[in-house]
Design a protein around this motif. Structure first.
Motif, PDB file in Angstrom:
ATOM      1  N   GLY A 101     108.313  33.962   5.826  1.00 54.49           N
ATOM      2  CA  GLY A 101     109.537  34.356   6.503  1.00 54.49           C
ATOM      3  C   GLY A 101     110.391  33.139   6.813  1.00 54.49           C
ATOM      4  N   ILE A 102     111.540  33.353   7.396  1.00 56.23           N
ATOM      5  CA  ILE A 102     112.489  32.284   7.616  1.00 56.23           C
ATOM      6  C   ILE A 102     111.903  31.157   8.471  1.00 56.23           C
ATOM      7  CG2 ILE A 102     113.520  33.477   9.606  1.00 56.23           C
ATOM      8  CD1 ILE A 102     115.392  31.301   7.007  1.00 56.23           C
ATOM      9  N   ALA A 103     111.062  31.499   9.444  1.00 57.30           N
ATOM     10  CA  ALA A 103     110.513  30.474  10.330  1.00 57.30           C
ATOM     11  C   ALA A 103     109.526  29.551   9.628  1.00 57.30           C
ATOM     12  CB  ALA A 103     109.839  31.141  11.536  1.00 57.30           C
ATOM     13  N   ASP A 104     108.899  30.062   8.569  1.00 60.96           N
ATOM     14  CA  ASP A 104     107.863  29.292   7.872  1.00 60.96           C
ATOM     15  C   ASP A 104     108.309  28.788   6.506  1.00 60.96           C
ATOM     16  OD1 ASP A 104     105.947  29.824   9.945  1.00 60.96           O
ATOM     17  OD2 ASP A 104     105.743  31.839   9.132  1.00 60.96           O
ATOM     18  N   LEU A 105     109.541  29.043   6.142  1.00 63.76           N
ATOM     19  CA  LEU A 105     110.008  28.709   4.798  1.00 63.76           C
ATOM     20  C   LEU A 105     110.619  27.315   4.806  1.00 63.76           C
ATOM     21  CD1 LEU A 105     110.395  29.740   1.892  1.00 63.76           C
ATOM     22  CD2 LEU A 105     112.583  30.708   2.621  1.00 63.76           C
TER      23      LEU A 105
END
Length: 253
Positions: A101-105
């Motif tokens: 997801g955006i937080a982990d990308l």
């Protein structure tokens, strides 16, 4: 046996398994000489023998990192030496790589996913085009339903890349139309018996997804290969810049 592609030559990238493998098999059965590339999924001996028996020629097999321009350039030079000309290119290389997801990308993973799905397509097309000299050429780009819907959680970069394939296809279709080369895309939905879903989709998620498909079943690689065969044939000569959605009615563009 079909004769739709008799006398034609075809390159299918990522052709060792799943959708790419089935496209290669159907093209060979229709009379085309086959070249295919693979990286992590080398075609098994049975596939190689079937391709040979169907087309009357052993396939050209090349292990390739399709994100490396040097490797792509060398691969297409080898294909040119073996086949002489190229009539059909299927840009099938691609993959989710990793859910994030955006937080982990992070930027490294973002670039890797875009490279696998987009750089590979650009490089292969650029180096294949000089071999497409006979006119009536066909380029088929494999996109995904995720490019329409955004995909399941963690598919942000993958869905972005597959949406970009639609724009790549339409722009290239306009550019190459004067050369009588058509460029179209396939957007498969949930297709079982592929490394993608074997790796990234749980059994529970598969069951849940099938309940959303009006056709009442998952797709198969054969469901994708049939439309690919039509797009590769002379019957689609006035079709270009089109995205063919293959999803059992799950989504309408």
């Amino acid at each position: 046996m079909s004769t739709l592609l008799t006398g034609k030559t075809a390159l299918i990238t990522g052709g060792g398994t799943g959708i790419g493998r089935e496209i290669a098999l159907q093209f060979a059965q229709a009379g085309a000489r086959i070249a295919l590339t693979y990286r992590s999924h080398e075609p098994d001996p049975e596939t190689v023998q079937t391709l040979t028996d169907s087309s009357g020629h052993p396939p050209v097999l090349i292990c390739l990192d399709a994100t490396s321009e040097a490797e792509v350039r060398d691969a297409l030079a080898t294909i040119g030496d073996d086949l002489g000309v190229l009539d059909i290119l299927v840009n099938n290389v691609g993959g989710l790589v990793q859910r994030a997801g955006i937080a982990d990308l992070d930027l490294k993973l973002w670039h890797k996913i875009l490279a696998v799905n987009l750089d590979s397509m650009l490089l292969t097309t650029q180096h294949a085009l000089p071999l497409m000299t006979r006119g009536a050429g066909r380029i088929i780009n494999v996109a995904s339903l995720a490019g329409r819907t955004g995909g399941h959680p963690g598919a942000l970069a993958y869905a972005t890349a597959k949406a970009a394939v639609f724009g790549f296809t339409r722009s290239l279709a306009t550019e190459l139309a004067p050369r009588a080369i058509t460029v179209n895309a396939l957007a498969p939905g949930f297709i079982e018996a592929t490394p993608f879903h074997d790796t990234f989709t749980t059994a529970e998620s598969k069951r849940a997804t099938i309940t959303t498909i009006p056709a009442g079943r998952a797709g198969t690689p054969d469901d994708v290969a049939g439309p690919a065969l039509w797009l590769a044939s002379e019957h689609s000569s006035f079709v270009t810049g089109t995205v063919v959605d293959i999803n059992g009615g799950q989504h309408f563009a």
